[in-house]
Design an enzyme around this catalytic site. Structure first.
Site, PDB file in Angstrom:
ATOM      1  CD  GLU A  70      -1.259 -12.498   1.499  1.00  0.00           C
ATOM      2  OE1 GLU A  70      -0.281 -11.734   1.791  1.00  0.00           O
ATOM      3  OE2 GLU A  70      -1.249 -12.983   0.812  1.00  0.00           O
TER       4      GLU A  70
ATOM      5  CE  LYS B 251      -2.138  -9.312  -0.725  1.00  0.00           C
ATOM      6  NZ  LYS B 251      -1.232  -8.751  -0.762  1.00  0.00           N
TER       7      LYS B 251
HETATM    8  P1  13P Z   1      -1.694 -12.477  -5.144  1.00  0.00           P
HETATM    9  O1  13P Z   1      -2.152 -10.917  -6.359  1.00  0.00           O
HETATM   10  O2  13P Z   1      -0.509 -12.754  -6.725  1.00  0.00           O
HETATM   11  O3  13P Z   1      -2.265 -13.655  -4.453  1.00  0.00           O
HETATM   12  O4  13P Z   1      -0.074 -12.036  -4.794  1.00  0.00           O
HETATM   13  C1  13P Z   1      -0.538 -11.569  -3.295  1.00  0.00           C
HETATM   14  C2  13P Z   1       0.114 -11.810  -2.403  1.00  0.00           C
HETATM   15  O5  13P Z   1       0.801 -10.391  -1.515  1.00  0.00           O
HETATM   16  C3  13P Z   1       0.638 -12.825  -1.632  1.00  0.00           C
HETATM   17  O6  13P Z   1       1.345 -13.195  -0.631  1.00  0.00           O
END
Ligand code: 13P
Length: 340
Positions: free
Chosen positions: A178, A220
């Protein structure tokens, strides 16, 4: 490391109609969320809230995986069933957030790098024992007028993500990678697209250099979107087109799925954007969600910490899951929101 297992877990998380519920808020973050509804962040309240999420009827139709926080992975239902076991029993794959947060990057004012690599191999082995089958690590990239992010800031975060991903695959856990370009700030959508592309190029170069198997991971990313304070906000179609253009240029087709974060978008916008991308035809990867706030904000609002509102809270979650499941197939429309 069993490569076939990694591939099949990654694919199962983003199977047809499915995405991820991110319920891995750290203790400070869940406190912030509870503050908005005046609920005290005690261990029992956190447990109860997560139990409400994980026992909502039918969510396994759209939720392929749930990301948990360390504390939550070790908690149990009222009936004494460990949460990972409860989820697995429903056909939902349990995952675990393993990073230890974004901290200031030394000698690079205004930039951050995510910590948590020290001792990670041992922690991953422990999480696997507790039932986790995938993991998550979040890098935070902020956009600022002053030459931020720097090429080094991007590289440092990409390197940490790749080291994490390699350790996960070695341990038999699917890494969710991510790199989040934040939507805070006044930058336009064009700047977000450029920075997101740089970040993803760096991430995939490092993943490749570290020997990470693309087929056994999930990405992500943020959507390509104007900063919150930008006076010109792009429309749904523009966001979808810019996001897909950026990802098609940077994400190898071998990656089985892209699971977007919501990043502060409203629940409706996050669903609408996901829908528009899926309506634009098949992509090399599954185009799905891993939403935290966009799935949970309506649940918190309905729950208010009150036992007599649990059914309403679960209905709110089921509704968002249903609508995002439709968006996975490009079959959602904004008009469905009012009838919910
Ligand atoms: P949000 O969808 O609230 O951005 O959170 C996703 C997430 O796991 C952030 O690390």
């Amino acid at each position: 490391m069993n490569l076939d297992e990694l591939k099949s877990v990654a694919r199962a998380i983003v199977a047809q109609h499915k995405g991820v519920l991110a319920a891995d808020e750290s203790s400070p973050t869940i406190k912030k969320r509870f503050d908005t509804i005046q609920v005290e962040s005690t261990e029992e309240n956190r447990r109860r809230y997560r139990e409400i999420l994980f026992t909502a009827d039918g969510i396994e139709r759209q939720i392929g995986g749930v990301i948990l926080f360390d504390e939550t992975l070790r908690q149990r239902t009222r009936d004494d069933i460990p949460f990972p076991q409860l989820l697995s029993g429903r056909g939902i794959i349990p995952g675990i957030k393993v990073d230890q947060g974004a901290k200031a990057l030394a000698l690079h004012p205004g930039e951050k790098v995510t910590e948590g690599l020290d001792g990670l191999r041992d922690r991953l082995a422990g999480y696997k024992q507790l039932g986790a089958q995938f993991a998550k690590w979040r890098a935070v990239i902020e956009i600022d007028e002053r030459d931020i992010p720097s090429p080094f800031g991007i590289r440092a975060n990409a390197h940490a993500l790749a080291r994490y991903a390699a350790l996960c695959q070695e341990a038999g856990l699917v890494p969710i990678v991510e790199p989040e370009v934040l939507m805070d700030g006044a930058h336009g959508i064009e700047r977000c697209e450029a920075v997101t592309a740089q970040a993803l190029q760096a991430v995939f170069a490092e993943l490749d250099a570290h020997g990470v198997l693309f087929e056994g991971m999930l990405l992500k990313p943020n959507m390509v979107i104007a900063g919150k304070k930008c006076p010109r906000q792009a429309g749904v179609r523009e966001v979808a087109e810019a996001t897909l253009r950026c990802l098609r240029r940077t994400v190898p087709a071998a990656v089985p799925g892209i699971v977007f974060l919501s990043g502060g978008q409203s629940a409706e916008d996050a669903t609408d954007h996901l829908n528009a991308m899926n309506a634009m035809g098949p992509q090399p990867w599954e185009v799905s969600f891993s939403y935290g706030r966009a799935l949970q904000a309506p649940v918190l609002a309905a729950w208010q910490g009150q036992e007599d509102k649990v059914a309403a809270a679960q209905t709110a979650l089921m509704n968002r899951c249903h609508l995002n499941g439709l968006a996975r197939a490009g079959k959602y429309s904004r008009s469905m929101e009012s009838t919910a």
